[in-house]
Design a protein around this motif. Sequence first.
Motif, PDB file in Angstrom:
ATOM      1  N   LEU A  15       6.403  10.450   9.607  1.00 34.76           N
ATOM      2  CA  LEU A  15       5.068  10.290  10.180  1.00 34.76           C
ATOM      3  C   LEU A  15       4.503  11.603  10.718  1.00 34.76           C
ATOM      4  CD1 LEU A  15       2.904   8.126  10.984  1.00 34.76           C
ATOM      5  CD2 LEU A  15       4.064   8.010  13.211  1.00 34.76           C
ATOM      6  N   SER A  16       3.311  11.961  10.256  1.00 36.44           N
ATOM      7  CA  SER A  16       2.598  13.099  10.841  1.00 36.44           C
ATOM      8  C   SER A  16       2.196  12.737  12.270  1.00 36.44           C
ATOM      9  CB  SER A  16       1.338  13.425  10.028  1.00 36.44           C
ATOM     10  OG  SER A  16       1.670  13.827   8.719  1.00 36.44           O
ATOM     11  N   SER A  17       2.213  13.740  13.155  1.00 38.80           N
ATOM     12  CA  SER A  17       1.906  13.460  14.551  1.00 38.80           C
ATOM     13  C   SER A  17       1.505  14.740  15.269  1.00 38.80           C
ATOM     14  CB  SER A  17       3.120  12.818  15.242  1.00 38.80           C
ATOM     15  OG  SER A  17       2.803  12.379  16.540  1.00 38.80           O
ATOM     16  N   LYS A  77      -0.231  20.725  18.963  1.00 42.26           N
ATOM     17  CA  LYS A  77       0.168  21.240  17.655  1.00 42.26           C
ATOM     18  C   LYS A  77       0.315  20.072  16.689  1.00 42.26           C
ATOM     19  CE  LYS A  77       3.658  23.986  15.222  1.00 42.26           C
ATOM     20  NZ  LYS A  77       4.955  24.712  15.343  1.00 42.26           N
ATOM     21  N   LEU A  78      -0.482  20.074  15.623  1.00 39.33           N
ATOM     22  CA  LEU A  78      -0.396  19.025  14.609  1.00 39.33           C
ATOM     23  C   LEU A  78       0.790  19.311  13.698  1.00 39.33           C
ATOM     24  CD1 LEU A  78      -1.446  16.587  13.039  1.00 39.33           C
ATOM     25  CD2 LEU A  78      -2.983  18.146  11.805  1.00 39.33           C
ATOM     26  N   LEU A  79       1.685  18.333  13.589  1.00 38.44           N
ATOM     27  CA  LEU A  79       2.849  18.442  12.712  1.00 38.44           C
ATOM     28  C   LEU A  79       2.598  17.579  11.485  1.00 38.44           C
ATOM     29  CD1 LEU A  79       5.634  18.128  15.441  1.00 38.44           C
ATOM     30  CD2 LEU A  79       4.703  20.223  14.439  1.00 38.44           C
ATOM     31  N   VAL A  80       2.304  18.223  10.362  1.00 39.24           N
ATOM     32  CA  VAL A  80       1.966  17.506   9.134  1.00 39.24           C
ATOM     33  C   VAL A  80       3.254  17.143   8.396  1.00 39.24           C
ATOM     34  CG1 VAL A  80       0.780  17.622   6.916  1.00 39.24           C
ATOM     35  CG2 VAL A  80      -0.244  18.685   8.952  1.00 39.24           C
ATOM     36  N   ARG A  81       3.423  15.820   8.172  1.00 42.47           N
ATOM     37  CA  ARG A  81       4.578  15.323   7.433  1.00 42.47           C
ATOM     38  C   ARG A  81       4.090  14.488   6.254  1.00 42.47           C
ATOM     39  NH1 ARG A  81       6.532  14.123  13.056  1.00 42.47           N
ATOM     40  NH2 ARG A  81       7.845  15.887  13.674  1.00 42.47           N
ATOM     41  N   GLU A  82       5.000  13.728   5.655  1.00 38.29           N
ATOM     42  CA  GLU A  82       4.692  13.048   4.393  1.00 38.29           C
ATOM     43  C   GLU A  82       3.605  11.972   4.502  1.00 38.29           C
ATOM     44  OE1 GLU A  82       8.472  11.448   3.466  1.00 38.29           O
ATOM     45  OE2 GLU A  82       9.354  13.378   2.888  1.00 38.29           O
ATOM     46  N   SER A  83       3.454  11.350   5.675  1.00 36.53           N
ATOM     47  CA  SER A  83       2.547  10.199   5.785  1.00 36.53           C
ATOM     48  C   SER A  83       1.068  10.554   5.630  1.00 36.53           C
ATOM     49  CB  SER A  83       2.761   9.505   7.140  1.00 36.53           C
ATOM     50  OG  SER A  83       2.264  10.313   8.204  1.00 36.53           O
ATOM     51  N   LEU A  94       0.851  -1.191   0.000  1.00 40.73           N
ATOM     52  CA  LEU A  94       0.000   0.000   0.000  1.00 40.73           C
ATOM     53  C   LEU A  94       0.884   1.237   0.000  1.00 40.73           C
ATOM     54  CD1 LEU A  94      -2.665  -1.035   2.658  1.00 40.73           C
ATOM     55  CD2 LEU A  94      -2.943  -0.979   0.163  1.00 40.73           C
ATOM     56  N   ARG A  95       0.507   2.222  -0.780  1.00 45.48           N
ATOM     57  CA  ARG A  95       1.283   3.452  -0.843  1.00 45.48           C
ATOM     58  C   ARG A  95       0.756   4.436   0.214  1.00 45.48           C
ATOM     59  NH1 ARG A  95      -0.195   4.538  -6.932  1.00 45.48           N
ATOM     60  NH2 ARG A  95      -2.131   3.765  -5.995  1.00 45.48           N
ATOM     61  N   VAL A  96       1.675   4.850   1.091  1.00 43.78           N
ATOM     62  CA  VAL A  96       1.331   5.822   2.132  1.00 43.78           C
ATOM     63  C   VAL A  96       1.955   7.162   1.740  1.00 43.78           C
ATOM     64  CG1 VAL A  96       1.574   6.404   4.595  1.00 43.78           C
ATOM     65  CG2 VAL A  96       1.285   4.009   3.906  1.00 43.78           C
ATOM     66  N   PRO A  97       1.149   8.220   1.555  1.00 44.94           N
ATOM     67  CA  PRO A  97      -0.253   8.379   1.970  1.00 44.94           C
ATOM     68  C   PRO A  97      -1.289   8.182   0.843  1.00 44.94           C
ATOM     69  CG  PRO A  97       0.656  10.511   1.488  1.00 44.94           C
ATOM     70  CD  PRO A  97       1.764   9.505   1.216  1.00 44.94           C
ATOM     71  N   LYS A  98      -0.845   7.892  -0.385  1.00 45.22           N
ATOM     72  CA  LYS A  98      -1.798   7.877  -1.506  1.00 45.22           C
ATOM     73  C   LYS A  98      -2.930   6.883  -1.295  1.00 45.22           C
ATOM     74  CE  LYS A  98      -2.023   7.829  -6.537  1.00 45.22           C
ATOM     75  NZ  LYS A  98      -1.256   7.698  -7.812  1.00 45.22           N
ATOM     76  N   ASP A  99      -2.590   5.652  -0.908  1.00 45.69           N
ATOM     77  CA  ASP A  99      -3.630   4.645  -0.672  1.00 45.69           C
ATOM     78  C   ASP A  99      -4.200   4.743   0.734  1.00 45.69           C
ATOM     79  OD1 ASP A  99      -3.237   3.563  -3.224  1.00 45.69           O
ATOM     80  OD2 ASP A  99      -1.596   2.301  -2.497  1.00 45.69           O
ATOM     81  N   MET A 100      -3.376   5.147   1.667  1.00 44.18           N
ATOM     82  CA  MET A 100      -3.806   5.233   3.057  1.00 44.18           C
ATOM     83  C   MET A 100      -2.931   6.236   3.796  1.00 44.18           C
ATOM     84  SD  MET A 100      -4.127   2.164   5.856  1.00 44.18           S
ATOM     85  CE  MET A 100      -5.160   1.202   4.760  1.00 44.18           C
ATOM     86  N   ALA A 101      -3.547   7.282   4.324  1.00 41.02           N
ATOM     87  CA  ALA A 101      -2.822   8.297   5.107  1.00 41.02           C
ATOM     88  C   ALA A 101      -2.791   7.855   6.573  1.00 41.02           C
ATOM     89  CB  ALA A 101      -3.497   9.652   4.979  1.00 41.02           C
ATOM     90  N   ILE A 102      -1.664   8.110   7.248  1.00 43.59           N
ATOM     91  CA  ILE A 102      -1.510   7.668   8.637  1.00 43.59           C
ATOM     92  C   ILE A 102      -0.984   8.827   9.488  1.00 43.59           C
ATOM     93  CG2 ILE A 102      -0.346   6.054  10.197  1.00 43.59           C
ATOM     94  CD1 ILE A 102      -0.101   4.099   7.884  1.00 43.59           C
ATOM     95  N   MET A 155      10.583  10.925  18.715  1.00 42.70           N
ATOM     96  CA  MET A 155      11.735  11.319  17.904  1.00 42.70           C
ATOM     97  C   MET A 155      11.817  10.546  16.589  1.00 42.70           C
ATOM     98  SD  MET A 155      14.702  11.904  20.780  1.00 42.70           S
ATOM     99  CE  MET A 155      15.862  12.524  19.573  1.00 42.70           C
ATOM    100  N   PHE A 156      11.367   9.270  16.595  1.00 42.64           N
ATOM    101  CA  PHE A 156      11.489   8.449  15.392  1.00 42.64           C
ATOM    102  C   PHE A 156      10.514   8.852  14.293  1.00 42.64           C
ATOM    103  CE2 PHE A 156       8.684   6.024  18.321  1.00 42.64           C
ATOM    104  CZ  PHE A 156       7.527   5.971  17.547  1.00 42.64           C
ATOM    105  N   THR A 157       9.538   9.716  14.593  1.00 42.10           N
ATOM    106  CA  THR A 157       8.542  10.070  13.578  1.00 42.10           C
ATOM    107  C   THR A 157       9.153  10.784  12.380  1.00 42.10           C
ATOM    108  OG1 THR A 157       8.004  12.087  14.820  1.00 42.10           O
ATOM    109  CG2 THR A 157       6.620  10.155  15.209  1.00 42.10           C
ATOM    110  N   SER A 158      10.282  11.444  12.578  1.00 40.58           N
ATOM    111  CA  SER A 158      10.941  12.122  11.457  1.00 40.58           C
ATOM    112  C   SER A 158      11.968  11.219  10.783  1.00 40.58           C
ATOM    113  CB  SER A 158      11.623  13.410  11.943  1.00 40.58           C
ATOM    114  OG  SER A 158      12.582  13.124  12.939  1.00 40.58           O
ATOM    115  N   LEU A 159      12.056   9.957  11.242  1.00 43.88           N
ATOM    116  CA  LEU A 159      13.020   9.017  10.670  1.00 43.88           C
ATOM    117  C   LEU A 159      12.344   7.903   9.877  1.00 43.88           C
ATOM    118  CD1 LEU A 159      15.333   8.607  13.813  1.00 43.88           C
ATOM    119  CD2 LEU A 159      15.661  10.143  11.875  1.00 43.88           C
ATOM    120  N   THR A 160      11.018   7.786   9.982  1.00 46.27           N
ATOM    121  CA  THR A 160      10.318   6.743   9.241  1.00 46.27           C
ATOM    122  C   THR A 160      10.249   7.107   7.767  1.00 46.27           C
ATOM    123  OG1 THR A 160       8.183   7.809   9.696  1.00 46.27           O
ATOM    124  CG2 THR A 160       8.915   6.093  11.234  1.00 46.27           C
TER     125      THR A 160
END
Length: 344
Positions: free
Chosen positions: A294-296, A334-340, A270-278, A285-290
């Motif tokens: 990962l948005s969080s 604060k919502l941090l929007v990233r690629e996921s 599955l393509r994230v976020p095209k098929d499924m946004a998470i 700290m690992f959210t910027s390394l996935t």
Amino acid sequence: MANRRASITDLAKTLGLSPSTISRALSDHDDVSEATKQRVRQLAEELHYKPNQLAAGLRRGRSNTLGVLVPHITGHFFPQVVHGIATEAAKLGFNVMICQSNEDVLQEQKNIDLLMNSQVEGILVSLANSTHDFRHFEDVRQQDIPLVFFDRVVENFEGSNVSSVMLDDYQGAYQVVAHLIEQGCTRIAHFSGPLHLNIHKNRHQGYRDALTSHGLPVDEELIVFCEMNQKGGSQAMRQLLKLDQRPDGIFSSNDLAAVGALQVAKTHRLRVPKDMAIVGFSNEMFTSLTEPMLSSVDQRCEQMGKTAVQLLQKMLKTTPTRLGPPKPIVLKPKLLVRESSQRR
């Protein structure tokens, strides 16, 4: 003495003086001669004598120590909260005694007893996820020891010596779901922890209300209660992928479960976020390394720790004009929007 710490009694026996004379000499009292002070200081240096600050504080009626109890000190959130606590406590002249419950209510009860027996001046605590009985906190309240809950709190637990600091988890969750809807998601799943904990209850309610206010139905089959860890998120994701119509967005109540979902999505091509946004919650700290990142929701963990100490300090400085405990403080998320989750 080679195997133990030297005491005032050791100095007194060696010099043929009374312990009280030794104590006054080390405190530079005027009623002790300079010659005696010099003898005492020299021997103290030779024996590497260090004063027992806790005992000295208790003699003055103060321990200058704050007790801190957290569910665990792994990951990013609680270590950062503890860092904020320790930083602010040091600024205010306090030492910090840290315990962890390992998410076990029995260990939590033992730790509360330990902190009270250590005569800490106040206790800052975040609940274990297995805590349903709050009688051990009632003991703290009855002894009038200042008590500040943070993040995971006991709701409707009031008293002149009780307060709390938490994040607006409801608003954080609402922001996540509104963001996913803006990105075109119409079937948004939710990973939730146990609802007896305020953080999961409020995030769950924020999820439901955001769907309703945007005209989307709340589909109970898209809500999965799971362990808030990587394994729990993986299992929850596999459950969702068995549905006839899979979700196109996932809001996880924490980041670890979100990463578990991300990994399973990849194994199913599955393509994230095209098929499924998470989107997760906590901004570990690992959210910027996935891959993708990962948005969080940022929980302002260090600020939470500092604010908790400041609340406790206010309770320690009781004045006749204070009518009750400091009001609970709610921090803004604060919502941090990233690629996921960026589909547009």
